[in-house]
Design an enzyme around this catalytic site. Structure first.
Site, PDB file in Angstrom:
ATOM      1  CB  SER A  74      -0.901   0.005   1.237  1.00 32.02           C
ATOM      2  OG  SER A  74      -1.534   1.246   1.344  1.00 32.02           O
ATOM      3  N   GLY A 112      -5.117   5.259 -12.154  1.00 37.35           N
ATOM      4  CA  GLY A 112      -5.798   5.780 -10.971  1.00 37.35           C
ATOM      5  C   GLY A 112      -4.885   6.219  -9.837  1.00 37.35           C
ATOM      6  CG  ASN A 114     -20.564  -5.916 -15.598  1.00 41.35           C
ATOM      7  OD1 ASN A 114     -19.362  -5.665 -15.501  1.00 41.35           O
ATOM      8  ND2 ASN A 114     -21.153  -6.865 -14.890  1.00 41.35           N
ATOM      9  CE  LYS A 174     -11.756   0.521  -0.726  1.00 41.49           C
ATOM     10  NZ  LYS A 174     -11.696   1.287  -1.968  1.00 41.49           N
ATOM     11  CG  ASP A 207     -12.448   4.923  -2.935  1.00 42.63           C
ATOM     12  OD1 ASP A 207     -11.300   5.302  -2.640  1.00 42.63           O
ATOM     13  OD2 ASP A 207     -12.909   3.814  -2.601  1.00 42.63           O
ATOM     14  CD  GLU A 256     -28.037 -10.938 -17.135  1.00 43.41           C
ATOM     15  OE1 GLU A 256     -26.849 -11.192 -16.828  1.00 43.41           O
ATOM     16  OE2 GLU A 256     -28.485 -11.077 -18.299  1.00 43.41           O
ATOM     17  N   GLY A 270     -17.780  -2.051 -16.128  1.00 44.88           N
ATOM     18  CA  GLY A 270     -17.773  -2.819 -14.888  1.00 44.88           C
ATOM     19  C   GLY A 270     -18.933  -2.426 -13.994  1.00 44.88           C
ATOM     20  CB  THR A 287      -7.552  -0.847   1.139  1.00 44.10           C
ATOM     21  OG1 THR A 287      -7.493  -1.058  -0.262  1.00 44.10           O
ATOM     22  CG2 THR A 287      -6.494  -1.701   1.821  1.00 44.10           C
ATOM     23  N   GLY A 342     -17.948  -3.402  -7.045  1.00 46.51           N
ATOM     24  CA  GLY A 342     -17.817  -2.425  -5.974  1.00 46.51           C
ATOM     25  C   GLY A 342     -17.148  -1.141  -6.429  1.00 46.51           C
ATOM     26  CB  ALA A 343     -14.248  -0.442  -8.607  1.00 41.94           C
TER      27      ALA A 343
HETATM   28  P1  ATR Z   1     -14.520  -4.545  -7.685  1.00 43.78           P
HETATM   29  O1  ATR Z   1     -15.061  -4.483  -6.294  1.00 43.78           O
HETATM   30  O2  ATR Z   1     -13.038  -4.256  -7.786  1.00 43.78           O
HETATM   31  O3  ATR Z   1     -15.308  -3.757  -8.661  1.00 43.78           O
HETATM   32  P2  ATR Z   1     -15.874  -6.991  -8.345  1.00 43.78           P
HETATM   33  O4  ATR Z   1     -17.024  -6.568  -7.520  1.00 43.78           O
HETATM   34  O5  ATR Z   1     -15.388  -8.401  -8.241  1.00 43.78           O
HETATM   35  O6  ATR Z   1     -14.586  -6.099  -8.071  1.00 43.78           O
HETATM   36  O7  ATR Z   1     -16.219  -6.646  -9.864  1.00 43.78           O
HETATM   37  C1  ATR Z   1     -15.337  -6.931 -10.882  1.00 43.78           C
HETATM   38  C2  ATR Z   1     -15.846  -6.316 -12.177  1.00 43.78           C
HETATM   39  O8  ATR Z   1     -14.888  -6.570 -13.198  1.00 43.78           O
HETATM   40  C3  ATR Z   1     -17.168  -6.894 -12.655  1.00 43.78           C
HETATM   41  O9  ATR Z   1     -17.885  -5.867 -13.309  1.00 43.78           O
HETATM   42  C4  ATR Z   1     -16.692  -7.974 -13.642  1.00 43.78           C
HETATM   43  O10 ATR Z   1     -17.640  -8.314 -14.631  1.00 43.78           O
HETATM   44  P3  ATR Z   1     -18.759  -9.462 -14.306  1.00 43.78           P
HETATM   45  O11 ATR Z   1     -19.784  -8.798 -13.442  1.00 43.78           O
HETATM   46  O12 ATR Z   1     -19.292  -9.842 -15.638  1.00 43.78           O
HETATM   47  O13 ATR Z   1     -18.031 -10.567 -13.612  1.00 43.78           O
HETATM   48  C5  ATR Z   1     -15.535  -7.257 -14.284  1.00 43.78           C
HETATM   49  N1  ATR Z   1     -14.544  -8.146 -14.925  1.00 43.78           N
HETATM   50  C6  ATR Z   1     -13.666  -8.951 -14.312  1.00 43.78           C
HETATM   51  N2  ATR Z   1     -12.882  -9.581 -15.219  1.00 43.78           N
HETATM   52  C7  ATR Z   1     -13.298  -9.169 -16.449  1.00 43.78           C
HETATM   53  C8  ATR Z   1     -12.892  -9.439 -17.791  1.00 43.78           C
HETATM   54  N3  ATR Z   1     -11.899 -10.272 -18.065  1.00 43.78           N
HETATM   55  N4  ATR Z   1     -13.540  -8.800 -18.799  1.00 43.78           N
HETATM   56  C9  ATR Z   1     -14.537  -7.939 -18.535  1.00 43.78           C
HETATM   57  N5  ATR Z   1     -14.979  -7.636 -17.294  1.00 43.78           N
HETATM   58  C10 ATR Z   1     -14.362  -8.244 -16.259  1.00 43.78           C
END
Ligand code: ATR
Length: 267
Positions: free
Chosen positions: A16, A234, A151, A67, A103, A155, A127, A63, A130-131
């Site tokens: 970190s 970022g 995404n 969170k 954030d 859904e 995506g 972190t 959570g982010a």
């Molecule tokens: P975070 O909290 O960091 O956002 P997360 O909740 O696990 O982590 O979410 C990960 C995100 O990355 C999701 O939107 C995931 O898509 P899915 O909902 O379809 O799983 C996306 N993601 C992860 N790997 C991916 C990849 N190879 N291509 C596209 N999207 C991806």
């Protein structure tokens, strides 16, 4: 007199940058404080929180992966952390433990620093985890014109979009339209593929990756640099969210520019 104590808690947390950032801020403000990193066992997070504050700790940054558990643990939450369901900053007050999420504010400030205007911007978020959830509220308040969540699993984009007014959703492979700012909030940006969305959608866009890597560009940034108007990782958001946490704890607004410059030289 002993120094006020702060820390970042996560797992893993060894790499970190928060201790370096907060120590630099404390140098600016002239505060004598101690800021460390605490690695909590996944089943021992809440116990470590209690231990830290019982021992006189003043504030924590939280972190990955804690969170949302921090959000459930605190007594009060600010608007951003309520919306995000995630807390990244805790402070102790007479009224109990207060949770914040800095954030999204960090992102908006970094976009301002880059000179990428959010006012009236059409923003595409890649995506729906959570982010993505953490940045939606602050983006919507930054006078953007439109926000769309795309995404891989459509859904999940729909469910997240439904929680906010006026946010659209689609599948990653169905992205359409014209976008001014494209934000990568998928974990694919860390070590997966950069090209997760149709290149044609990025030509007139500024691309921001919520993630950064200590050993160079993220795959998303490396790819976006070739096809978009501009690209950034970022790291600036990390410094800005830390500055907002420092302000909440200490009432002092750090100058983020020199801190970001020195981190850039380091990572
Ligand atoms: P975070 O909290 O960091 O956002 P997360 O909740 O696990 O982590 O979410 C990960 C995100 O990355 C999701 O939107 C995931 O898509 P899915 O909902 O379809 O799983 C996306 N993601 C992860 N790997 C991916 C990849 N190879 N291509 C596209 N999207 C991806």
């Amino acid at each position: 007199m002993s120094s006020d104590r702060y820390a970042v808690i996560g797992n893993p947390v060894t790499h970190s940058l928060s201790p370096a950032i907060h120590r630099a801020f404390a140098k600016q403000s002239g505060d004598s404080l101690v800021y460390t990193a605490i690695e909590a066992a996944v089943d021992g997070f809440e116990a470590r929180l209690v231990e830290f504050f019982d021992a006189g700790g003043c504030g924590l940054n939280v972190t990955v992966p804690f969170k949302s558990r921090a959000s459930a643990w605190v007594d009060h939450r600010d608007e951003y952390s309520r919306e995000a369901g995630a807390v990244n900053t805790i402070r102790i007050t007479k009224e109990g433990f207060e949770g914040f999420n800095t954030d999204g504010v960090g992102l908006i400030r970094d976009l301002e620093r880059l000179g990428w205007p959010t006012t009236n911007a059409r923003v595409l978020i890649l995506g729906a985890g959570g982010a993505a959830r953490g940045i939606l509220g602050p983006l919507l308040r930054a006078s953007v014109r439109a926000v769309m969540i795309a995404n891989r699993t459509p859904e999940k984009a729909r469910d997240l979009a439904d929680e906010f007014e006026g946010v659209g959703w689609t599948g990653l492979d169905k992205v359409d339209g014209v976008w001014d700012i494209v934000i990568n909030a998928t974990s694919a940006g860390i070590d997966g593929e950069g090209a997760i969305v149709d290149t044609g959608r990025l030509q007139n866009a500024y691309c921001y990756d919520l993630y950064y890597r200590s050993d160079g560009d993220t795959p998303f940034v490396a790819w976006a640099q070739k096809v978009a108007l501009g690209a950034s990782d970022g790291l600036g958001m990390l410094v800005e969210q830390a500055a907002e946490a420092f302000r909440i704890w200490r009432g002092y607004e750090p100058d983020t520019y020199p801190v970001l410059q020195s981190l850039r030289r380091r990572v």
